[in-house]
Design a protein around this motif. Structure first.
Motif, PDB file in Angstrom:
ATOM      1  N   THR A 171     120.731  71.301   6.031  1.00 51.54           N
ATOM      2  CA  THR A 171     121.905  72.121   6.313  1.00 51.54           C
ATOM      3  C   THR A 171     121.511  73.275   7.219  1.00 51.54           C
ATOM      4  O   THR A 171     120.567  74.009   6.920  1.00 51.54           O
ATOM      5  CB  THR A 171     122.499  72.684   5.004  1.00 51.54           C
ATOM      6  OG1 THR A 171     122.709  71.612   4.094  1.00 51.54           O
ATOM      7  CG2 THR A 171     123.807  73.410   5.270  1.00 51.54           C
ATOM      8  N   PRO A 172     122.228  73.455   8.319  1.00 53.46           N
ATOM      9  CA  PRO A 172     121.862  74.541   9.243  1.00 53.46           C
ATOM     10  C   PRO A 172     122.131  75.924   8.656  1.00 53.46           C
ATOM     11  O   PRO A 172     122.919  76.080   7.733  1.00 53.46           O
ATOM     12  CB  PRO A 172     122.777  74.308  10.454  1.00 53.46           C
ATOM     13  CG  PRO A 172     123.569  73.094  10.180  1.00 53.46           C
ATOM     14  CD  PRO A 172     123.323  72.655   8.795  1.00 53.46           C
ATOM     15  N   GLU A 173     121.478  76.911   9.234  1.00 50.27           N
ATOM     16  CA  GLU A 173     121.767  78.315   8.922  1.00 50.27           C
ATOM     17  C   GLU A 173     122.914  78.738   9.837  1.00 50.27           C
ATOM     18  O   GLU A 173     122.719  78.933  11.029  1.00 50.27           O
ATOM     19  CB  GLU A 173     120.538  79.191   9.167  1.00 50.27           C
ATOM     20  CG  GLU A 173     119.511  79.135   8.081  1.00 50.27           C
ATOM     21  CD  GLU A 173     119.992  79.748   6.772  1.00 50.27           C
ATOM     22  OE1 GLU A 173     120.715  80.771   6.807  1.00 50.27           O
ATOM     23  OE2 GLU A 173     119.645  79.195   5.722  1.00 50.27           O
ATOM     24  N   TYR A 174     124.106  78.840   9.266  1.00 47.54           N
ATOM     25  CA  TYR A 174     125.285  79.157  10.054  1.00 47.54           C
ATOM     26  C   TYR A 174     125.448  80.664  10.227  1.00 47.54           C
ATOM     27  O   TYR A 174     125.039  81.440   9.356  1.00 47.54           O
ATOM     28  CB  TYR A 174     126.540  78.622   9.361  1.00 47.54           C
ATOM     29  CG  TYR A 174     126.608  77.123   9.262  1.00 47.54           C
ATOM     30  CD1 TYR A 174     126.837  76.344  10.385  1.00 47.54           C
ATOM     31  CD2 TYR A 174     126.473  76.489   8.030  1.00 47.54           C
ATOM     32  CE1 TYR A 174     126.920  74.964  10.290  1.00 47.54           C
ATOM     33  CE2 TYR A 174     126.556  75.115   7.920  1.00 47.54           C
ATOM     34  CZ  TYR A 174     126.782  74.354   9.058  1.00 47.54           C
ATOM     35  OH  TYR A 174     126.854  72.996   8.955  1.00 47.54           O
ATOM     36  N   PRO A 175     126.119  81.082  11.308  1.00 43.76           N
ATOM     37  CA  PRO A 175     126.495  82.494  11.428  1.00 43.76           C
ATOM     38  C   PRO A 175     127.466  82.862  10.293  1.00 43.76           C
ATOM     39  O   PRO A 175     128.117  81.992   9.703  1.00 43.76           O
ATOM     40  CB  PRO A 175     127.203  82.582  12.779  1.00 43.76           C
ATOM     41  CG  PRO A 175     126.984  81.288  13.465  1.00 43.76           C
ATOM     42  CD  PRO A 175     126.529  80.292  12.443  1.00 43.76           C
ATOM     43  N   GLU A 176     127.562  84.137  10.002  1.00 45.22           N
ATOM     44  CA  GLU A 176     128.350  84.606   8.863  1.00 45.22           C
ATOM     45  C   GLU A 176     129.805  84.151   8.907  1.00 45.22           C
ATOM     46  O   GLU A 176     130.366  83.766   7.883  1.00 45.22           O
ATOM     47  CB  GLU A 176     128.286  86.134   8.781  1.00 45.22           C
ATOM     48  CG  GLU A 176     128.896  86.678   7.501  1.00 45.22           C
ATOM     49  CD  GLU A 176     128.681  88.163   7.353  1.00 45.22           C
ATOM     50  OE1 GLU A 176     129.450  88.775   6.598  1.00 45.22           O
ATOM     51  OE2 GLU A 176     127.757  88.709   7.973  1.00 45.22           O
ATOM     52  N   ASN A 177     130.434  84.157  10.079  1.00 41.95           N
ATOM     53  CA  ASN A 177     131.839  83.747  10.157  1.00 41.95           C
ATOM     54  C   ASN A 177     132.022  82.277   9.774  1.00 41.95           C
ATOM     55  O   ASN A 177     133.001  81.918   9.113  1.00 41.95           O
ATOM     56  CB  ASN A 177     132.421  84.034  11.541  1.00 41.95           C
ATOM     57  CG  ASN A 177     131.743  83.254  12.654  1.00 41.95           C
ATOM     58  OD1 ASN A 177     130.542  82.988  12.625  1.00 41.95           O
ATOM     59  ND2 ASN A 177     132.521  82.889  13.657  1.00 41.95           N
ATOM     60  N   ILE A 178     131.080  81.433  10.126  1.00 44.35           N
ATOM     61  CA  ILE A 178     131.164  80.015   9.758  1.00 44.35           C
ATOM     62  C   ILE A 178     130.843  79.845   8.274  1.00 44.35           C
ATOM     63  O   ILE A 178     131.487  79.047   7.587  1.00 44.35           O
ATOM     64  CB  ILE A 178     130.254  79.160  10.658  1.00 44.35           C
ATOM     65  CG1 ILE A 178     130.783  79.217  12.095  1.00 44.35           C
ATOM     66  CG2 ILE A 178     130.166  77.726  10.154  1.00 44.35           C
ATOM     67  CD1 ILE A 178     129.922  78.526  13.120  1.00 44.35           C
ATOM     68  N   GLN A 179     129.885  80.606   7.780  1.00 42.96           N
ATOM     69  CA  GLN A 179     129.602  80.568   6.337  1.00 42.96           C
ATOM     70  C   GLN A 179     130.858  80.923   5.549  1.00 42.96           C
ATOM     71  O   GLN A 179     131.159  80.281   4.537  1.00 42.96           O
ATOM     72  CB  GLN A 179     128.477  81.536   5.996  1.00 42.96           C
ATOM     73  CG  GLN A 179     127.116  81.055   6.400  1.00 42.96           C
ATOM     74  CD  GLN A 179     126.018  81.964   5.887  1.00 42.96           C
ATOM     75  OE1 GLN A 179     126.119  82.522   4.799  1.00 42.96           O
ATOM     76  NE2 GLN A 179     124.967  82.103   6.671  1.00 42.96           N
ATOM     77  N   ASN A 180     131.577  81.938   5.996  1.00 42.09           N
ATOM     78  CA  ASN A 180     132.809  82.341   5.307  1.00 42.09           C
ATOM     79  C   ASN A 180     133.847  81.224   5.321  1.00 42.09           C
ATOM     80  O   ASN A 180     134.581  81.047   4.354  1.00 42.09           O
ATOM     81  CB  ASN A 180     133.373  83.624   5.909  1.00 42.09           C
ATOM     82  CG  ASN A 180     132.577  84.835   5.480  1.00 42.09           C
ATOM     83  OD1 ASN A 180     131.965  84.862   4.416  1.00 42.09           O
ATOM     84  ND2 ASN A 180     132.557  85.848   6.325  1.00 42.09           N
ATOM     85  N   PRO A 234     126.881  66.698   2.080  1.00 46.67           N
ATOM     86  CA  PRO A 234     126.029  67.721   1.456  1.00 46.67           C
ATOM     87  C   PRO A 234     125.179  68.516   2.443  1.00 46.67           C
ATOM     88  O   PRO A 234     124.781  69.629   2.138  1.00 46.67           O
ATOM     89  CB  PRO A 234     125.134  66.918   0.513  1.00 46.67           C
ATOM     90  CG  PRO A 234     125.832  65.645   0.275  1.00 46.67           C
ATOM     91  CD  PRO A 234     126.644  65.375   1.504  1.00 46.67           C
ATOM     92  N   ASN A 235     124.896  67.971   3.610  1.00 47.49           N
ATOM     93  CA  ASN A 235     124.092  68.723   4.571  1.00 47.49           C
ATOM     94  C   ASN A 235     124.957  69.402   5.634  1.00 47.49           C
ATOM     95  O   ASN A 235     124.439  69.935   6.607  1.00 47.49           O
ATOM     96  CB  ASN A 235     123.023  67.847   5.217  1.00 47.49           C
ATOM     97  CG  ASN A 235     123.609  66.693   6.004  1.00 47.49           C
ATOM     98  OD1 ASN A 235     124.796  66.426   5.961  1.00 47.49           O
ATOM     99  ND2 ASN A 235     122.747  65.990   6.720  1.00 47.49           N
ATOM    100  N   GLN A 236     126.281  69.410   5.447  1.00 49.66           N
ATOM    101  CA  GLN A 236     127.176  70.118   6.357  1.00 49.66           C
ATOM    102  C   GLN A 236     127.544  71.496   5.820  1.00 49.66           C
ATOM    103  O   GLN A 236     127.650  72.446   6.571  1.00 49.66           O
ATOM    104  CB  GLN A 236     128.470  69.328   6.576  1.00 49.66           C
ATOM    105  CG  GLN A 236     128.297  68.085   7.411  1.00 49.66           C
ATOM    106  CD  GLN A 236     129.586  67.319   7.536  1.00 49.66           C
ATOM    107  OE1 GLN A 236     130.299  67.112   6.566  1.00 49.66           O
ATOM    108  NE2 GLN A 236     129.879  66.886   8.748  1.00 49.66           N
ATOM    109  N   THR A 237     127.783  71.572   4.529  1.00 47.20           N
ATOM    110  CA  THR A 237     128.202  72.834   3.931  1.00 47.20           C
ATOM    111  C   THR A 237     127.106  73.419   3.052  1.00 47.20           C
ATOM    112  O   THR A 237     126.443  72.683   2.314  1.00 47.20           O
ATOM    113  CB  THR A 237     129.492  72.676   3.097  1.00 47.20           C
ATOM    114  OG1 THR A 237     129.820  73.940   2.514  1.00 47.20           O
ATOM    115  CG2 THR A 237     129.343  71.643   2.000  1.00 47.20           C
TER     116      THR A 237
END
Length: 129
Positions: A102-111, A60-63
Protein backbone atom coordinates in the motif's frame (compact mmCIF):
# COMPACT_ATOMS: atom_id res chain seq x y z
CA UNK A 1 -30.98 -7.92 17.04
CA UNK A 2 -27.70 -6.69 18.45
CA UNK A 3 -27.05 -4.47 21.45
CA UNK A 4 -24.93 -1.61 20.19
CA UNK A 5 -23.14 -1.24 23.52
CA UNK A 6 -21.83 -4.83 23.19
CA UNK A 7 -20.34 -4.22 19.74
CA UNK A 8 -16.62 -3.66 19.32
CA UNK A 9 -15.13 -1.75 16.43
CA UNK A 10 -11.61 -2.74 15.48
CA UNK A 11 -10.11 0.09 13.44
CA UNK A 12 -7.07 2.04 12.38
CA UNK A 13 -9.25 4.97 11.27
CA UNK A 14 -9.37 8.03 13.53
CA UNK A 15 -12.64 9.22 11.93
CA UNK A 16 -14.33 6.02 13.13
CA UNK A 17 -12.83 6.47 16.60
CA UNK A 18 -14.00 10.08 16.81
CA UNK A 19 -17.53 9.29 15.67
CA UNK A 20 -18.28 6.08 17.58
CA UNK A 21 -16.16 6.01 20.73
CA UNK A 22 -19.06 7.31 22.83
CA UNK A 23 -21.46 4.69 21.42
CA UNK A 24 -19.44 1.49 21.70
CA UNK A 25 -16.07 0.02 22.53
CA UNK A 26 -13.33 0.90 20.06
CA UNK A 27 -10.04 -0.91 19.66
CA UNK A 28 -7.68 1.43 17.82
CA UNK A 29 -4.70 -0.28 16.20
CA UNK A 30 -1.81 0.87 14.03
CA UNK A 31 -2.47 -0.68 10.60
CA UNK A 32 -4.93 -2.44 8.29
CA UNK A 33 -3.14 -5.75 8.97
CA UNK A 34 -3.37 -5.15 12.73
CA UNK A 35 -7.15 -4.70 12.36
CA UNK A 36 -7.37 -8.14 10.76
CA UNK A 37 -5.03 -9.82 13.26
CA UNK A 38 -6.72 -8.31 16.33
CA UNK A 39 -10.16 -9.13 14.91
CA UNK A 40 -9.00 -12.72 14.40
CA UNK A 41 -7.90 -12.86 18.04
CA UNK A 42 -11.34 -11.69 19.15
CA UNK A 43 -13.05 -14.20 16.86
CA UNK A 44 -11.03 -17.03 18.36
CA UNK A 45 -12.17 -15.74 21.75
CA UNK A 46 -15.95 -16.02 21.25
CA UNK A 47 -16.75 -13.07 18.96
CA UNK A 48 -18.20 -12.95 15.47
CA UNK A 49 -17.94 -10.51 12.63
CA UNK A 50 -20.86 -8.19 11.97
CA UNK A 51 -19.06 -6.65 8.99
CA UNK A 52 -17.12 -8.32 6.24
CA UNK A 53 -13.36 -7.77 6.69
CA UNK A 54 -13.08 -6.93 2.99
CA UNK A 55 -16.17 -4.73 2.64
CA UNK A 56 -16.13 -2.24 -0.20
CA UNK A 57 -14.55 -2.52 -3.60
CA UNK A 58 -11.02 -1.52 -2.58
CA UNK A 59 -8.26 -4.08 -2.61
CA UNK A 60 -6.25 -4.53 0.60
CA UNK A 61 -3.20 -2.86 -0.95
CA UNK A 62 -5.18 0.16 -2.21
CA UNK A 63 -6.51 1.53 1.05
CA UNK A 64 -4.57 1.97 4.28
CA UNK A 65 -7.75 1.95 6.43
CA UNK A 66 -10.06 -0.80 7.60
CA UNK A 67 -12.67 -1.11 10.30
CA UNK A 68 -14.66 -4.17 11.33
CA UNK A 69 -17.42 -4.63 13.86
CA UNK A 70 -17.37 -7.62 16.19
CA UNK A 71 -19.99 -9.00 18.55
CA UNK A 72 -19.66 -11.48 21.44
CA UNK A 73 -21.08 -14.98 21.05
CA UNK A 74 -21.92 -17.58 23.63
CA UNK A 75 -19.48 -20.11 22.21
CA UNK A 76 -17.08 -20.65 19.34
CA UNK A 77 -19.55 -22.82 17.40
CA UNK A 78 -21.50 -19.68 16.48
CA UNK A 79 -18.57 -18.03 14.73
CA UNK A 80 -17.27 -20.64 12.28
CA UNK A 81 -18.18 -18.37 9.34
CA UNK A 82 -16.30 -15.50 10.98
CA UNK A 83 -13.21 -17.68 11.38
CA UNK A 84 -13.31 -18.57 7.69
CA UNK A 85 -13.84 -14.94 6.63
CA UNK A 86 -11.07 -13.45 8.75
CA UNK A 87 -8.52 -16.11 7.83
CA UNK A 88 -9.31 -15.59 4.13
CA UNK A 89 -9.06 -11.80 4.58
CA UNK A 90 -5.63 -12.12 6.21
CA UNK A 91 -4.47 -14.44 3.44
CA UNK A 92 -5.78 -12.04 0.77
CA UNK A 93 -4.14 -9.07 2.49
CA UNK A 94 -0.80 -10.87 2.52
CA UNK A 95 -1.08 -11.93 -1.14
CA UNK A 96 -1.93 -8.43 -2.35
CA UNK A 97 0.86 -6.87 -0.31
CA UNK A 98 3.36 -9.30 -1.79
CA UNK A 99 2.39 -7.96 -5.21
CA UNK A 100 2.44 -4.30 -4.21
CA UNK A 101 2.60 -2.65 -0.80
CA UNK A 102 0.00 0.00 0.00
CA UNK A 103 1.48 3.36 -0.98
CA UNK A 104 2.10 6.23 1.41
CA UNK A 105 -0.60 8.63 0.27
CA UNK A 106 -0.67 12.40 0.80
CA UNK A 107 -2.91 13.49 3.68
CA UNK A 108 -5.82 14.58 1.46
CA UNK A 109 -5.98 11.14 -0.18
CA UNK A 110 -5.64 9.41 3.19
CA UNK A 111 -8.65 11.42 4.37
CA UNK A 112 -10.63 10.23 1.35
CA UNK A 113 -9.86 6.61 2.25
CA UNK A 114 -10.81 7.29 5.88
CA UNK A 115 -14.17 8.66 4.71
CA UNK A 116 -14.82 5.60 2.55
CA UNK A 117 -14.11 3.30 5.50
CA UNK A 118 -16.29 5.43 7.80
CA UNK A 119 -19.18 5.34 5.34
CA UNK A 120 -19.12 1.53 5.32
CA UNK A 121 -19.27 1.48 9.13
CA UNK A 122 -22.00 4.17 9.15
CA UNK A 123 -24.12 2.02 6.87
CA UNK A 124 -23.83 -1.02 9.14
CA UNK A 125 -24.39 0.86 12.39
CA UNK A 126 -27.54 2.49 11.03
CA UNK A 127 -28.92 -1.04 10.58
CA UNK A 128 -27.84 -2.23 14.04
CA UNK A 129 -29.27 0.68 16.03
Amino acid sequence: MFKIEDCIIMTNNTLVVDKYSSLMKIEYVKSYKDVLIQARDYIYNKHKLLTHPQAGSLKPNQTPYRSVILYPTSDNKENVDSVMLIEKAIDTFNKFNEIRVTPEYPENIQNDYKKIDLSIIDNVISRIV
